[in-house]
Design an enzyme around this catalytic site. Sequence first.
Site, PDB file in Angstrom:
ATOM      1  N   GLU A  40       8.816   1.329  -3.185  1.00  0.00           N
ATOM      2  CA  GLU A  40       8.146   0.046  -3.461  1.00  0.00           C
ATOM      3  C   GLU A  40       9.058  -0.888  -4.251  1.00  0.00           C
ATOM      4  O   GLU A  40       9.225  -2.055  -3.900  1.00  0.00           O
ATOM      5  CB  GLU A  40       6.843   0.293  -4.233  1.00  0.00           C
ATOM      6  N   HIS A  93       0.859  -1.185   0.000  1.00  0.00           N
ATOM      7  CA  HIS A  93       0.000   0.000   0.000  1.00  0.00           C
ATOM      8  C   HIS A  93       0.898   1.239   0.000  1.00  0.00           C
ATOM      9  O   HIS A  93       1.852   1.305   0.778  1.00  0.00           O
ATOM     10  CB  HIS A  93      -0.897  -0.012   1.239  1.00  0.00           C
TER      11      HIS A  93
END
Length: 191
Positions: free
Chosen positions: A174, A104
Amino acid sequence: MKRIALFASGNGSNAEKIMLHFNKHKDIFVALVVASKPDAFVIIRAQNHSIPSLVLDKNEFTKTEKLLTELHKHQIDFIVLAGFLWLIPQYLIRAFQKSIINIHPALLPKYGGKGMYGMNIHRSVINAKEMESGITIHYVNEEYDDGEIIIQKTCAIDTNETPDTLAKKIQSLEHEHFPIVIESLLVPNKS
Ligand code: GAR
């Protein structure tokens, strides 16, 4: 050998980093890509890596056993949500206990839940004048963005930050961390 399925809804840049990281890996094999849209770019990325893909519509995903059958056929042990926007149904959570993770693009529990994805998140974070944002990798349960947190990585928000510049910072966090975290979960003793 652990066999993973990557679930994605769109671009799939994280999915591709994971495909690259585990290409010719001794212990982990990306065996399947599951997409929620037939035009998701992640399908092309999977083709480029010779990984089979499966596209499901929402009804098949939530109300039939087709996905479970396919996951078993491909002998999937672990599911990675990499930009997948549908809520994971109970039958899947039950079949893959502690074996589904999500990434997320914010520091949960803030900025999570239904509708919180992509630029919506980065805009909200900047509007709230947060000093930092980051990424959360967590186990998946029946609620959006709610399962046990595995790891969070943060980045500072500069005074002139825009949603676009923040999105780039988050994406590089990420790409840097997601494949390694998956590896450490699936091959815990690797030093
Ligand atoms: C990623 O930023 C991921 O964290 C986010 O979607 C993006 C997918 O990018 N996921 C969520 O917002 C889930 N709630 P990608 O398709 O380029 O990997």
